[in-house]
Each structure stands twice: as C-alpha cells, then as structure tokens.
Design an enzyme around this catalytic site. Structure first.
Site, mmCIF file in Angstrom:
data_model
loop_
_atom_site.group_PDB
_atom_site.id
_atom_site.type_symbol
_atom_site.label_atom_id
_atom_site.label_comp_id
_atom_site.label_asym_id
_atom_site.label_seq_id
_atom_site.Cartn_x
_atom_site.Cartn_y
_atom_site.Cartn_z
ATOM 1 N N GLY A 12 39.100 27.597 -142.225
ATOM 2 C CA GLY A 12 37.667 28.732 -142.085
ATOM 3 C C GLY A 12 38.626 27.871 -140.278
ATOM 4 O O GLY A 12 38.562 27.010 -140.328
ATOM 5 N N VAL A 24 50.009 21.356 -128.362
ATOM 6 C CA VAL A 24 50.913 20.962 -129.131
ATOM 7 C C VAL A 24 52.692 21.728 -128.628
ATOM 8 O O VAL A 24 53.256 20.669 -128.310
ATOM 9 C CB VAL A 24 50.598 20.459 -130.566
ATOM 10 C CG1 VAL A 24 52.249 20.843 -131.786
ATOM 11 C CG2 VAL A 24 49.439 20.129 -131.031
ATOM 12 N N GLY A 103 40.653 21.156 -142.331
ATOM 13 C CA GLY A 103 39.629 20.511 -141.971
ATOM 14 C C GLY A 103 40.053 18.907 -143.354
ATOM 15 O O GLY A 103 41.541 18.841 -143.761
ATOM 16 N N ASP A 128 32.133 22.707 -139.211
ATOM 17 C CA ASP A 128 31.064 21.466 -139.969
ATOM 18 C C ASP A 128 31.169 20.425 -139.284
ATOM 19 O O ASP A 128 29.617 20.035 -140.165
ATOM 20 C CB ASP A 128 31.480 21.770 -141.088
ATOM 21 C CG ASP A 128 31.672 23.257 -141.919
ATOM 22 O OD1 ASP A 128 31.466 24.196 -141.377
ATOM 23 O OD2 ASP A 128 32.976 23.387 -143.193
ATOM 24 N N ARG A 155 13.465 32.877 -132.634
ATOM 25 C CA ARG A 155 12.250 32.175 -131.815
ATOM 26 C C ARG A 155 10.759 33.074 -131.006
ATOM 27 O O ARG A 155 10.013 33.370 -131.490
ATOM 28 C CB ARG A 155 12.229 30.771 -131.251
ATOM 29 C CG ARG A 155 11.090 30.386 -130.383
ATOM 30 C CD ARG A 155 11.408 29.569 -129.446
ATOM 31 N NE ARG A 155 11.722 28.381 -129.516
ATOM 32 C CZ ARG A 155 10.638 27.027 -130.466
ATOM 33 N NH1 ARG A 155 9.752 27.081 -129.679
ATOM 34 N NH2 ARG A 155 11.064 26.713 -130.168
ATOM 35 N N ARG A 163 5.316 34.827 -137.933
ATOM 36 C CA ARG A 163 5.915 34.287 -138.435
ATOM 37 C C ARG A 163 6.923 33.527 -138.769
ATOM 38 O O ARG A 163 7.015 32.469 -137.796
ATOM 39 C CB ARG A 163 7.354 35.273 -138.200
ATOM 40 C CG ARG A 163 6.577 36.729 -138.796
ATOM 41 C CD ARG A 163 8.076 37.489 -138.216
ATOM 42 N NE ARG A 163 7.672 39.317 -138.881
ATOM 43 C CZ ARG A 163 8.173 40.058 -139.065
ATOM 44 N NH1 ARG A 163 8.950 40.244 -137.213
ATOM 45 N NH2 ARG A 163 7.768 41.265 -139.329
ATOM 46 N N MET A 170 25.936 27.550 -141.170
ATOM 47 C CA MET A 170 27.186 26.932 -141.939
ATOM 48 C C MET A 170 27.105 25.137 -141.698
ATOM 49 O O MET A 170 25.937 24.407 -141.249
ATOM 50 C CB MET A 170 28.387 27.587 -141.470
ATOM 51 C CG MET A 170 28.118 29.032 -141.858
ATOM 52 S SD MET A 170 30.356 29.114 -141.976
ATOM 53 C CE MET A 170 30.432 30.552 -142.330
ATOM 54 N N ARG A 245 10.302 35.465 -143.059
ATOM 55 C CA ARG A 245 11.590 35.828 -142.436
ATOM 56 C C ARG A 245 12.978 35.115 -142.920
ATOM 57 O O ARG A 245 13.204 33.633 -141.791
ATOM 58 C CB ARG A 245 11.608 36.775 -141.626
ATOM 59 C CG ARG A 245 10.934 37.937 -140.891
ATOM 60 C CD ARG A 245 11.019 39.061 -141.704
ATOM 61 N NE ARG A 245 9.929 40.433 -141.935
ATOM 62 C CZ ARG A 245 8.729 40.554 -142.370
ATOM 63 N NH1 ARG A 245 8.391 39.783 -143.483
ATOM 64 N NH2 ARG A 245 8.141 41.644 -142.523
HETATM 65 O O1 F6P Z 1 34.244 24.958 -143.899
HETATM 66 C C1 F6P Z 1 34.052 26.285 -142.612
HETATM 67 C C2 F6P Z 1 33.008 27.421 -143.154
HETATM 68 O O2 F6P Z 1 32.422 27.877 -142.165
HETATM 69 C C3 F6P Z 1 31.557 26.552 -144.131
HETATM 70 O O3 F6P Z 1 30.928 25.911 -143.140
HETATM 71 C C4 F6P Z 1 31.429 27.567 -145.028
HETATM 72 O O4 F6P Z 1 31.076 26.565 -145.683
HETATM 73 C C5 F6P Z 1 32.986 28.312 -145.292
HETATM 74 O O5 F6P Z 1 34.090 28.414 -144.254
HETATM 75 C C6 F6P Z 1 32.825 29.492 -145.656
HETATM 76 O O6 F6P Z 1 33.906 30.176 -146.081
HETATM 77 P P1 F6P Z 1 34.911 31.481 -145.759
HETATM 78 O O7 F6P Z 1 34.987 31.567 -144.277
HETATM 79 O O8 F6P Z 1 36.009 30.995 -146.737
HETATM 80 O O9 F6P Z 1 33.671 32.215 -146.538
#
Ligand code: F6P
Length: 320
Positions: A12, A24, A103, A128, A155, A163, A170, A245
């Site tokens: 990701g 780099v 990652g 993440d 908020r 609500r 994520m 919601r």
């Molecule tokens: O690892 C980054 C991430 O955004 C996670 O937070 C999420 O679970 C995953 O990738 C989503 O993956 P994709 O973009 O392949 O749907």
C-alpha cells in the site's frame, strides 16, 4: 564498489514514499552511483520495468503523496522462480543492490533477494505503523493528520444531532492510527485489536455517556477488520439514546501531501540506506528508535513483538 542501485515502492502506498525516492536518488547520484527506478514494486522488477532516475526526474516530488514509481502487491514473489526472473532483470542492467520501500511483506522479499546475492535495504513505508522495529513508519504521521481532520469534522455534525459517530480507520490489525487519533480528537471510545471488542460493553458505555454523563454526542474510533461498523451503527441506534452513524474513512487516509515529519523521516532513512549499500551491506531495514536513525537486520526485525500500547490506552481512559 557498488555502482548501480535500484529503488522500488511496494505494498500500500504511503505519503513520504516520494521523498524517499528523491533522497535515495539524489544521495546516490551525488555519491557517484547510477540510480534506477523499478516501477510497480516487485511486479515491475520481474517484468523489467526499470528506468534510470536523474536528479531532475525526482524534482518537485518531495511534497507529493503517492509514489511516482507506482506500487503493487505480488504474493508470488515468495516463489523462487519468480525471484530468479527478477534477479535476471537486475543483472541485465548491472543493478547490484536495491532499496525497497514498503511494509513487512516487502521486507521478506528484500531478505530473499539479499540471500540470492542482491543486497537490499528496507525502508518502512506504510500508514499502518505496524513495523514493530521502528517507532514510526513513513506515512503514519500524515495519515494521522488526515484522520484527525476528518474526525474533527464528524464531531461538529454529531454534536448537532445527538449522534454517535462510529469511525473506522485503517491500520491492518495495528491499532496505532485508531489510538493516536482517538486521543488527539477526544474520542469517547477507542477499539483496537489490543483493547478487544465487547459489543455489549461498548453499548453499555454509550448508554452511560448519554444518560449519566449527558453527552450531546459520542465518537467511537475503531480499527478496521474488527467488526462491521454499519451493522454496529444500527445496534447503537436501537440500544442507546444516540442515533448511530458509521463512517469508513478508507483510502482517503493514504493520500495527500506528506507532512514535514514524514518528508524528513523518508529523507534521513533514504540517506542511511544508500550509505549501507555503498558499504556492501544488505539484508537490513532502517528504523527510527528513540529519535535515532538505525539499521536492523531484517531477520531480527521480522521477529520483534509489537510494543504494548497500554500506557497510551491508560492515558486515554484518564482523559474521558
Ligand atoms: O497497509 C496499508 C493499508 O492501507 C491497510 O491499512 C489496509 O488494510 C490495506 O492497506 C488496504 O489495502 P488495499 O489498498 O489493497 O485495499
């Protein structure tokens, strides 16, 4: 001495990957190396989608989100024949070493390539913050800012309507985005894989917030992959005084211009990676620990347990 290095971004994308590519490339070129961009992660490596990078081609990107090299996930890279194909593509171009930004899945690929004779250095590129050997990953702080901005907006409207906003963030089983943003936004409840999720208990706490604490609204921040937030919002409406919601922030969290912290982190880590490759060192990943940029063997990094977030969770409980 190594003369040609490559760089790729994998998994990701995350804000700050471009700053890493720039660092780099420029540190490498300034040290007399030739630097190649490998497009679309390991997929592009196996397909030979590889082009030289120049000082100019990495200009105007330090402030841009995403990755100019593109990214991909390639689970097949664990297969030896796929990796052999990739190594051949590198050898054809005289590329002896590679910086991999991604990652921990990408780190496994980097380790396997190192074992096949191509020195690789991993940089932690993910929103993440789930790479345990580093205090922060490249992109986490920017994503956190995005989440905080979104929750602040939720908020306002929650408060106008009595609500409960259930916000899914994520993290891919890591609760850091939820915990950090929940504290920063003054959420009422935070749910992560570390806190666990007891639906009845959360509903009970929401009833107390409504009936006893007389709250006008409530914010529940919850990590992805824990429960169906739309279903849970319905249960909140049925079982508490709040109208529930659900908002899933989704991929909006991965975009946007990297914040200064991520740009600096990516630049420092990129510099360290090139320095190691020039010394003929591979199989390491770069981390920031106690404010210092360090290198750790990937084998060690992959086995490190996740640090408990109990102190921050305790702080959160004392703030509610
Ligand atoms: O690892 C980054 C991430 O955004 C996670 O937070 C999420 O679970 C995953 O990738 C989503 O993956 P994709 O973009 O392949 O749907």
């Amino acid at each position: 001495m190594v003369k040609r290095i490559g760089i790729l971004t994998s998994g990701g994308d995350s804000p700050g990957m471009n700053a890493a590519i720039r660092a780099v490339t420029r540190v490498g070129i300034n040290a007399g190396l030739e630097v190649f961009g490998i497009y679309n992660g390991y997929k592009g490596m196996t397909e030979g989608y590889i082009e030289p990078l120049t000082r100019e081609s990495v200009g105007e990107i330090v402030n841009r989100g995403g990755t100019i090299l593109g990214s991909a996930r390639l689970p097949e890279f664990k297969d030896l024949d796929v990796r052999q194909k990739a190594v051949k593509q590198l050898q054809k171009r005289g590329i002896e070493a590679v910086v991999v930004v991604g990652g921990d899945g990408s780190y496994r690929g980097a380790l396997a390539l190192t074992e096949m004779g191509v020195n690789c250095i991993g940089l932690p590129g993910t929103i993440d913050n789930d790479i345990t050997c580093t205090d922060y990953t490249i992109g986490f702080q920017t994503a956190l800012e995005t989440v905080v901005e979104c929750i602040d907006k939720l908020r306002d409207t929650s408060n106008s309507h009595h609500r409960c906003s259930i916000v899914e963030v994520m993290g891919n089983r890591c609760g850091d985005l939820a915990l950090w943003s929940g504290i920063a936004c003054g959420a009422e409840i935070i749910v992560t894989s570390e806190t666990g999720f007891d639906e009845e208990e959360v509903l009970g706490r929401l009833r107390d917030l409504d009936l006893i604490k007389k709250k006008r609204h409530a914010i529940v921040v919850i990590s992805e992959k824990i429960t169906d937030v739309d279903q849970f919002a319905k249960k909140v409406s049925l079982n508490t005084g709040f109208a529930g919601r659900a908002t899933t922030l989704g991929h909006i969290q991965r975009g946007g211009s990297p914040c200064p912290f991520d740009r600096l982190l990516a630049s420092q880590m990129g510099e360290k990676a090139v320095d190691l490759l020039m010394q003929g060192i591979g199989g390491q990943c770069i981390a920031i620990r106690n404010n210092k940029i360090v290198a750790i063997p990937i084998t060690e990094a992959l086995g490190m347990p996740h640090e408990s977030r109990k102190p921050l969770m305790n702080l959160f409980e004392r703030l509610v």
